[in-house]
Design an enzyme around this catalytic site. Structure first.
Site, mmCIF file in Angstrom:
data_model
loop_
_atom_site.group_PDB
_atom_site.id
_atom_site.type_symbol
_atom_site.label_atom_id
_atom_site.label_comp_id
_atom_site.label_asym_id
_atom_site.label_seq_id
_atom_site.Cartn_x
_atom_site.Cartn_y
_atom_site.Cartn_z
ATOM 1 N N ASN A 151 -103.253 71.403 -2.337
ATOM 2 C CA ASN A 151 -103.283 71.137 -3.641
ATOM 3 C C ASN A 151 -103.452 69.426 -3.484
ATOM 4 O OD1 ASN A 151 -103.097 69.982 -6.105
ATOM 5 N ND2 ASN A 151 -101.435 71.707 -6.777
ATOM 6 N N CYS B 289 -102.205 67.082 -12.241
ATOM 7 C CA CYS B 289 -103.446 67.643 -11.425
ATOM 8 C C CYS B 289 -104.644 67.409 -12.388
ATOM 9 C CB CYS B 289 -102.990 69.073 -10.943
ATOM 10 S SG CYS B 289 -101.562 69.075 -9.604
ATOM 11 N N HIS C 279 -110.009 73.463 -9.942
ATOM 12 C CA HIS C 279 -108.751 72.619 -9.028
ATOM 13 C C HIS C 279 -107.975 73.734 -8.092
ATOM 14 C CE1 HIS C 279 -105.129 70.732 -8.484
ATOM 15 N NE2 HIS C 279 -104.288 71.495 -9.069
#
Ligand code: ACO
Length: 305
Positions: free
Chosen positions: A262, A96, A232
């Site tokens: 996500n 990520c 994020h």
């Protein structure tokens, strides 16, 4: 894909997903649609916004954990599809944190004069490696892509970048299949996200607080200097904890996790794009970008728009 669609497939509820994650829906790439398909559209829009043509690019870096194929890299596939030539093009896998790693590398190329125009992309089709029967992970992720163009200038837009990793946590968040480990005799060759959600959550909150402090200290800035937090988008509770640590009200935080879930490497550039195109983020403002992901990896960027 909405939360309601999961209610029919697994033991979960829209209410649980919203309360624990803030996610309402996520996008799933169409059959046959690849990471480079998504990256191409994001790259074209970024080039258009920057007024830079593909032929002017002298670096392409793509953050991704879900490349179209093992090689050539997604960046090479993208370079060809954009009609760019000769410039170095490569992928970065930092889960990520992929976009912030890619941005940090491109920033160094531009600062040293090795590149004048750099394309930085975060693109993922993470839904391709989900176990759709695992309610602890399948509701969390989505597909997407975002991109930025960096151009050398006497007034740096990217003020500083900070990236880190700690491999000791590899077993808390991983995908067990790899080329040299071999594919498995299981559905989808055993390709799936494995996550100890609770522990990841705790380390993420702690680590993101540290990285925002590091970024402020490196630039001798106080918390009040930041106009926008562009985090994020993994979980609204993690985002809120970081905002609280920065004493930032949530109306100074770009939130897209509700709409995208996500999207791993794509999450920060998607949020940035959303903040800019909706007019929330204004020219001249100071942004703090941050991300955390498998590895563990984490990173941040201080950006003056
Ligand atoms: N629907 C209903 N119940 C569920 C679901 C679901 N989709 N998923 C889990 N549960 C249940 C669990 O089974 C558990 O039940 P039990 O108490 O009977 O055992 C209960 O809900 C609580 O589970 P927890 O895991 O403790 O729930 P938590 O509040 O920690 O939320 C979550 C889980 C959302 C996964 C959270 O831990 C999280 O967001 N973690 C971080 C994820 C992250 O940031 N990842 C980083 C980046 S990803 C990358 O790098 C690829």
């Amino acid at each position: 894909m909405t939360n309601a669609e999961f209610e029919a497939r697994i033991e979960t509820t829209d209410e649980w997903i919203r309360e624990r994650t803030g996610i309402e829906q996520r996008h799933v790439a169409a059959d046959g649609e690849t990471t480079s398909d998504l990256a191409l559209v994001a790259a074209q829009r970024a080039l258009e916004a920057a007024g830079v043509s593909a032929s002017e690019l002298d670096l392409i870096v793509v953050g991704t954990t879900t490349p179209d194929i093992i090689f050539p890299s997604t960046a090479c596939l993208l370079q060809h599809r954009l009609g760019a030539r000769d410039c170095p093009a490569f992928d970065v896998n930092a889960a990520c944190t992929g976009f912030l790693y890619a941005l940090s590398i491109a920033e160094k190329f531009v600062r040293t004069g090795a590149a004048h125009n750099a394309l930085v992309v975060g693109a993922e089709t993470l839904t391709r490696m989900l176990d759709w029967s695992d309610r602890g992970t399948c509701v969390l992720f989505g597909d997407g892509a975002g991109a930025v163009v960096l151009r050398a200038d006497s007034q740096p837009g990217v003020v500083s970048t900070h990236i880190h990793a700690d491999g000791q946590y590899q077993n808390l968040l991983y995908n067990p299949v790899g080329v040299s480990r071999g594919f498995k005799d299981e559905p989808n060759h055993g390709v799936r996200v494995m996550m100890s959600g609770n522990e990841v959550f705790r380390v993420a909150v702690r680590t993101l607080s540290r990285i925002v402090d590091e970024t402020l200290a490196a630039n001798r800035l106080g918390k009040e200097a930041i106009d926008w937090l562009v985090p994020h988008q993994a979980n609204l509770r993690i985002i809120s904890a970081t905002a609280k640590h920065l004493d930032m009200p949530m109306d100074k935080v770009i939130v897209t996790v509700n709409k995208h879930g996500n999207t791993s490497s794509a999450s920060v550039p998607l949020a940035l794009d959303h903040g800019i195109r909706t007019g929330q983020i204004k020219p001249g403002q100071l942004l703090l970008l941050e991300a955390f992901g498998g590895g563990f990896t984490w990173g941040s960027a201080l950006v003056r728009l």
